[in-house]
Motif scaffolding. Structure first.
Motif, PDB file in Angstrom:
ATOM      1  N   LYS A 158       0.821  -1.207   0.000  1.00 23.66           N
ATOM      2  CA  LYS A 158       0.000   0.000   0.000  1.00 23.66           C
ATOM      3  C   LYS A 158       0.861   1.265   0.000  1.00 23.66           C
ATOM      4  O   LYS A 158       0.400   2.305  -0.445  1.00 23.66           O
ATOM      5  N   SER A 159       2.083   1.199   0.535  1.00 23.21           N
ATOM      6  CA  SER A 159       2.921   2.391   0.644  1.00 23.21           C
ATOM      7  C   SER A 159       3.738   2.580  -0.628  1.00 23.21           C
ATOM      8  O   SER A 159       4.013   1.620  -1.355  1.00 23.21           O
ATOM      9  N   ASN A 160       4.068   3.828  -0.910  1.00 20.45           N
ATOM     10  CA  ASN A 160       4.959   4.130  -2.020  1.00 20.45           C
ATOM     11  C   ASN A 160       6.409   3.940  -1.579  1.00 20.45           C
ATOM     12  O   ASN A 160       6.754   4.193  -0.429  1.00 20.45           O
ATOM     13  N   CYS A 161       7.258   3.521  -2.503  1.00 21.85           N
ATOM     14  CA  CYS A 161       8.673   3.351  -2.160  1.00 21.85           C
ATOM     15  C   CYS A 161       9.501   3.416  -3.436  1.00 21.85           C
ATOM     16  O   CYS A 161       8.993   3.265  -4.543  1.00 21.85           O
ATOM     17  N   GLY A 162      10.767   3.669  -3.264  1.00 22.00           N
ATOM     18  CA  GLY A 162      11.689   3.720  -4.382  1.00 22.00           C
ATOM     19  C   GLY A 162      13.106   3.488  -3.886  1.00 22.00           C
ATOM     20  O   GLY A 162      13.442   3.811  -2.745  1.00 22.00           O
ATOM     21  N   CYS A 163      13.953   2.891  -4.726  1.00 17.82           N
ATOM     22  CA  CYS A 163      15.327   2.603  -4.335  1.00 17.82           C
ATOM     23  C   CYS A 163      16.238   2.779  -5.548  1.00 17.82           C
ATOM     24  O   CYS A 163      15.981   2.208  -6.614  1.00 17.82           O
ATOM     25  N   ALA A 164      17.280   3.569  -5.377  1.00 19.58           N
ATOM     26  CA  ALA A 164      18.251   3.801  -6.452  1.00 19.58           C
ATOM     27  C   ALA A 164      19.659   3.554  -5.932  1.00 19.58           C
ATOM     28  O   ALA A 164      19.972   3.837  -4.780  1.00 19.58           O
ATOM     29  N   ARG A 165      20.469   2.992  -6.809  1.00 18.65           N
ATOM     30  CA  ARG A 165      21.877   2.729  -6.481  1.00 18.65           C
ATOM     31  C   ARG A 165      22.736   3.679  -7.303  1.00 18.65           C
ATOM     32  O   ARG A 165      22.617   3.774  -8.517  1.00 18.65           O
ATOM     33  N   TRP A 166      23.649   4.398  -6.606  1.00 17.15           N
ATOM     34  CA  TRP A 166      24.553   5.352  -7.245  1.00 17.15           C
ATOM     35  C   TRP A 166      25.962   4.769  -7.163  1.00 17.15           C
ATOM     36  O   TRP A 166      26.415   4.370  -6.100  1.00 17.15           O
ATOM     37  N   TYR A 167      26.701   4.727  -8.287  1.00 16.26           N
ATOM     38  CA  TYR A 167      27.994   4.050  -8.291  1.00 16.26           C
ATOM     39  C   TYR A 167      28.957   4.711  -9.288  1.00 16.26           C
ATOM     40  O   TYR A 167      28.551   5.435 -10.202  1.00 16.26           O
ATOM     41  N   PRO A 178      32.958  -2.654  -5.702  1.00 20.62           N
ATOM     42  CA  PRO A 178      32.158  -1.501  -6.139  1.00 20.62           C
ATOM     43  C   PRO A 178      32.201  -0.333  -5.148  1.00 20.62           C
ATOM     44  O   PRO A 178      32.212  -0.519  -3.923  1.00 20.62           O
ATOM     45  N   ILE A 179      32.254   0.856  -5.719  1.00 18.82           N
ATOM     46  CA  ILE A 179      32.159   2.086  -4.927  1.00 18.82           C
ATOM     47  C   ILE A 179      30.769   2.651  -5.198  1.00 18.82           C
ATOM     48  O   ILE A 179      30.514   3.216  -6.271  1.00 18.82           O
ATOM     49  N   ASP A 180      29.864   2.474  -4.247  1.00 22.67           N
ATOM     50  CA  ASP A 180      28.477   2.859  -4.494  1.00 22.67           C
ATOM     51  C   ASP A 180      27.784   3.296  -3.218  1.00 22.67           C
ATOM     52  O   ASP A 180      28.338   3.222  -2.114  1.00 22.67           O
ATOM     53  N   GLY A 181      26.551   3.766  -3.383  1.00 18.19           N
ATOM     54  CA  GLY A 181      25.682   4.141  -2.279  1.00 18.19           C
ATOM     55  C   GLY A 181      24.245   3.942  -2.707  1.00 18.19           C
ATOM     56  O   GLY A 181      23.916   4.005  -3.902  1.00 18.19           O
ATOM     57  N   VAL A 182      23.369   3.682  -1.740  1.00 13.27           N
ATOM     58  CA  VAL A 182      21.961   3.380  -2.031  1.00 13.27           C
ATOM     59  C   VAL A 182      21.064   4.405  -1.346  1.00 13.27           C
ATOM     60  O   VAL A 182      21.293   4.771  -0.188  1.00 13.27           O
ATOM     61  N   VAL A 183      20.038   4.860  -2.089  1.00 12.68           N
ATOM     62  CA  VAL A 183      19.019   5.745  -1.522  1.00 12.68           C
ATOM     63  C   VAL A 183      17.685   5.002  -1.610  1.00 12.68           C
ATOM     64  O   VAL A 183      17.223   4.651  -2.702  1.00 12.68           O
TER      65      VAL A 183
END
Length: 260
Positions: A158-167, A178-183
């Motif tokens: 029911k909830s909205n969500c999103g996930c992006a990986r920056w690398y 890997p040199i990355d971060g997740v939001v």
């Protein structure tokens, strides 16, 4: 004849008496005569010289005189002792080496970047070209800026969500580590946060060292490791936002890891 000579002599005597100056008379002095018991006038006589009187008192001090003229230049002094030895200077060759050791660059982007499907597939959001001096050196890379992932529907939740990986990539390939971060966002609040994503890389994913010469360091966006939609990722808040990629070349040390 005799009478005439007599008259002439008489006149000459009279003229001579007139030309002779009379001496001033001595002033009379009154003295007491003990024999007659009365005062009498008698000629004054010079007495004996008096004795030396006592010294007088000291006079007042005089004012200071004017400054005198500068004196003559003095003779040259003796030569001083030998000074302490100075520290060793930096040789030109050492300066050249230092310039190679201290090798860094910063690329700055101003404004907001919205990710597209092309960004999700291959295209980078930000990139920076860097000249690497040594074949065996590592690169320390870091992103600094504001990141956000706009929410989207996730499955049956029911909830909205999103996930992006920056690398990061180096000439198109990620680092072997890997040199990355997740939001990740699962709230309805549309939030923007400052982020730092960075690390050190020597070998790329194909297990080859990052070559010396021109290297393209890029900052990408992609899917998270979770099966969550990326949503709509953004870099920056508005046209005044600033994002930076900083690159520093680092020579290997005894404690360096070959696996990174």
């Amino acid at each position: 004849m005799k009478s005439a000579l007599f008259v002439y002599a008489l006149m000459l005597s009279w003229l001579t008496s007139l030309s002779v100056a009379k001496e001033p008379a001595t002033s009379p002095k009154l003295e007491y005569d003990y024999q007659t018991s009365r005062m009498c006038e008698c000629a004054a006589e010079r007495g004996d010289a008096g004795g030396i009187g006592p010294p007088g008192e000291n006079g007042t001090s005089g004012t200071d005189g004017l400054d005198g003229r500068d004196g003559m230049k003095g003779l040259k002094g003796e030569e001083g002792g030998k000074g302490k030895r100075g520290r060793n200077g930096v040789a030109p060759a050492t300066l050249s080496i230092l310039k190679q050791l201290i090798n860094w660059k910063q690329c700055v982007h101003t404004g907001r970047i919205s990710a597209t499907d092309n960004h999700l597939r291959k295209e980078s959001l930000l990139s920076c070209s860097f000249r690497k001096n040594h074949a065996t050196s590592s690169l320390h890379v870091e992103f600094g800026g504001t990141l956000r992932t706009k929410l989207s529907k996730y499955g049956n939740l029911k909830s909205n969500c999103g996930c992006a990986r920056w690398y990061f990539t180096f000439d198109g390939l990620e680092c072997i580590s890997p040199i990355d971060g997740v939001v990740f966002e699962d709230s309805i609040v549309d939030s923007y946060y400052p982020h730092q994503v960075g690390g050190i890389c020597q070998k790329k994913k194909d297990n080859n060292d990052i070559k010396n010469g021109e290297v393209t360091v890029a900052f990408h966006i992609g899917q998270c490791y979770l099966s969550v939609p990326v949503g709509i990722p953004l870099v920056g808040l508005d046209s005044r936002s600033v994002a930076r990629i900083t690159i520093i070349e680092m020579l290997p040390t005894n404690d360096s890891e070959d696996s990174s």
